[in-house]
Motif scaffolding. Structure first.
Motif, PDB file in Angstrom:
ATOM      1  N   HIS A 214       0.240  -2.653  -4.184  1.00  0.00           N
ATOM      2  CA  HIS A 214       0.543  -3.333  -2.765  1.00  0.00           C
ATOM      3  C   HIS A 214      -0.724  -3.204  -2.072  1.00  0.00           C
ATOM      4  O   HIS A 214      -1.472  -2.333  -1.958  1.00  0.00           O
ATOM      5  N   TYR A 215      -0.978  -4.297  -1.193  1.00  0.00           N
ATOM      6  CA  TYR A 215      -2.181  -4.324  -0.617  1.00  0.00           C
ATOM      7  C   TYR A 215      -1.808  -5.337   0.897  1.00  0.00           C
ATOM      8  O   TYR A 215      -1.012  -6.144   0.788  1.00  0.00           O
ATOM      9  N   ARG A 216      -2.699  -4.991   2.046  1.00  0.00           N
ATOM     10  CA  ARG A 216      -2.451  -5.780   3.224  1.00  0.00           C
ATOM     11  C   ARG A 216      -3.730  -5.877   3.733  1.00  0.00           C
ATOM     12  O   ARG A 216      -4.702  -4.963   3.736  1.00  0.00           O
ATOM     13  N   HIS A 226     -11.616  -6.164   4.296  1.00  0.00           N
ATOM     14  CA  HIS A 226     -11.069  -4.884   4.215  1.00  0.00           C
ATOM     15  C   HIS A 226      -9.628  -4.655   3.912  1.00  0.00           C
ATOM     16  O   HIS A 226      -8.894  -5.201   4.746  1.00  0.00           O
ATOM     17  N   LEU A 227      -9.210  -4.077   3.036  1.00  0.00           N
ATOM     18  CA  LEU A 227      -7.917  -3.846   2.479  1.00  0.00           C
ATOM     19  C   LEU A 227      -7.244  -2.460   2.707  1.00  0.00           C
ATOM     20  O   LEU A 227      -8.098  -1.296   2.699  1.00  0.00           O
ATOM     21  N   ARG A 228      -6.001  -2.314   2.791  1.00  0.00           N
ATOM     22  CA  ARG A 228      -5.126  -1.248   2.796  1.00  0.00           C
ATOM     23  C   ARG A 228      -4.426  -1.246   1.622  1.00  0.00           C
ATOM     24  O   ARG A 228      -3.708  -2.302   1.503  1.00  0.00           O
ATOM     25  N   LEU A 229      -4.484  -0.439   0.803  1.00  0.00           N
ATOM     26  CA  LEU A 229      -3.748  -0.464  -0.729  1.00  0.00           C
ATOM     27  C   LEU A 229      -2.825   0.800  -0.643  1.00  0.00           C
ATOM     28  O   LEU A 229      -3.120   1.856  -0.358  1.00  0.00           O
ATOM     29  N   LYS A 230      -1.615   0.645  -1.462  1.00  0.00           N
ATOM     30  CA  LYS A 230      -0.558   1.629  -1.822  1.00  0.00           C
ATOM     31  C   LYS A 230      -0.385   1.336  -3.216  1.00  0.00           C
ATOM     32  O   LYS A 230       0.045   0.346  -4.006  1.00  0.00           O
ATOM     33  N   LEU A 231      -0.404   2.483  -4.120  1.00  0.00           N
ATOM     34  CA  LEU A 231      -0.134   2.742  -5.475  1.00  0.00           C
ATOM     35  C   LEU A 231       1.369   2.799  -5.583  1.00  0.00           C
ATOM     36  O   LEU A 231       2.028   3.832  -5.040  1.00  0.00           O
ATOM     37  N   GLU A 232       2.062   2.037  -6.437  1.00  0.00           N
ATOM     38  CA  GLU A 232       3.420   2.056  -6.846  1.00  0.00           C
ATOM     39  C   GLU A 232       3.616   2.916  -8.040  1.00  0.00           C
ATOM     40  O   GLU A 232       4.422   3.710  -8.195  1.00  0.00           O
ATOM     41  N   THR A 233       2.446   2.701  -8.896  1.00  0.00           N
ATOM     42  CA  THR A 233       2.001   3.458 -10.086  1.00  0.00           C
ATOM     43  C   THR A 233       0.911   4.043 -10.038  1.00  0.00           C
ATOM     44  O   THR A 233       0.048   3.859  -8.956  1.00  0.00           O
TER      45      THR A 233
END
Length: 327
Positions: A214-216, A226-233
């Motif tokens: 996921h990214y925003r 410039h991104l903020r990312l979250k790993l689900e896996t």
């Protein structure tokens, strides 16, 4: 490296709800901090007694109200040597260690990096961590990725943390600078596996393992985002592969990003900053998990390292100097 093994002494009494269950199933219920494979090994090795009698059959049925005793040794799991390497420790207690990894530091020994790794540092910093598989390392960061990592100091803590990873409970968030201007956030849901021809690389492949990122958007520039990312896996190189897959590779990524693409009219200072940034612009900024002993939800943050702060500052200035660009 310590050559002594750790003694494990456990005891419990089975309940009426264990009636008819196999011994290995009962042990998994009574001692969830240890993996099923480890408990089964202890049974087969004669380390488990029931009402004073040693049982070596995992499928032996229980009736309830049995006294279970386990006396076992946890063998040395790693053969690397301890080395005095400074660690940036964010948090530490008897169960876990959270570190802020710098760039250019390998997590685990491998081809071309036989020592001088975080694993070597952990062997020197934590007594008896050589009895925990991979010296307690439950997840990795690439050599040139910076940021937060959690390490298990005990076998039971590692079992809990691995379970959180596998069940997607542990939360890991990153910041990155990618090529191209992205208009909105979203997610990449694309399986990742070994590259078909370049076996040291990963790629999006239909036969790969499920992978979701996921990214925003945190800030848009005229040629970068410039991104903020979250790993689900947590697949190998997941963020790097996913961002390249959607045509927004990480700045500075020599493997998946290709040569830097300079925007028209870039200043000499900006060109120097971009070409001098010789790693992927990726930082593990936040880590959250349930503490393996207290079950408390804990969160740690690590600010962007100086090299990324400088690079983003130069990208921001480049955008300011080109006001005709429509964000």
């Amino acid at each position: 490296m310590s050559q002594s093994d750790n003694q494990v002494s456990l005891s419990a009494v089975t309940g009426s709800h264990h009636f008819g269950q196999r011994l290995d199933q009962v042990l998994a219920d009574l001692f969830p901090e240890y993996s099923r494979s480890k408990l089964k090994t202890w049974i087969l090795d004669g380390n488990v007694s029931v009402n004073g009698a040693v049982l070596t059959t995992p499928r032996q049925k229980m009736f309830g109200d049995e006294q279970i005793e386990i006396e076992a040794r946890v063998e040395v799991q790693v053969s690397s040597q301890p080395q005095k390497i400074a660690l940036d420790i964010v948090y530490e207690d008897d169960s876990i260690l959270v570190i802020n990894k710098p760039a250019d530091l390998v997590v685990h020994p491998g081809a071309g990096n036989h020592d001088g790794t975080i694993l070597n540092a952990l062997l020197a910093h934590v007594p008896n961590i050589d009895t925990v598989p991979r010296a307690g390392i439950v997840h990795r960061l690439d050599k040139d990725t910076t940021g937060l990592m959690v390490v298990a100091k005990t076998l039971s803590a590692q079992t809990h943390l691995v379970d959180q990873l596998q069940n997607r409970v542990m939360s890991r968030e990153y910041e990155a600078l990618v090529m191209g201007t992205m208009v909105a956030g979203g997610e990449v849901d694309a399986p990742i596996g070994r590259h078909a021809t370049k076996r040291t690389l990963m790629a999006v492949r239909e036969t790969g393992k499920p992978a979701v990122t996921h990214y925003r958007v945190m800030e848009k520039f005229r040629a970068y985002t410039h991104l903020r990312l979250k790993l689900e896996t947590g697949r190998t190189h997941q963020i790097r592969v996913h961002m390249a897959y959607i045509k927004h590779p990480l700045v500075g990524d020599p493997v998946y990003g290709g040569r830097p693409r300079l925007p028209r009219g870039a200043s000499p200072e900006f060109v120097e900053a971009l070409r001098g940034f010789n790693r992927q612009a990726l930082h593990a900024v936040q880590l959250s998990l349930f503490h393996p002993e207290t079950d408390e939800w804990m969160t740690w943050q690590a600010p962007l390292p100086d090299d990324m702060v400088h690079l983003i500052g130069q990208v921001r200035e480049d955008t300011r100097q080109n006001p005709d660009f429509d964000l």
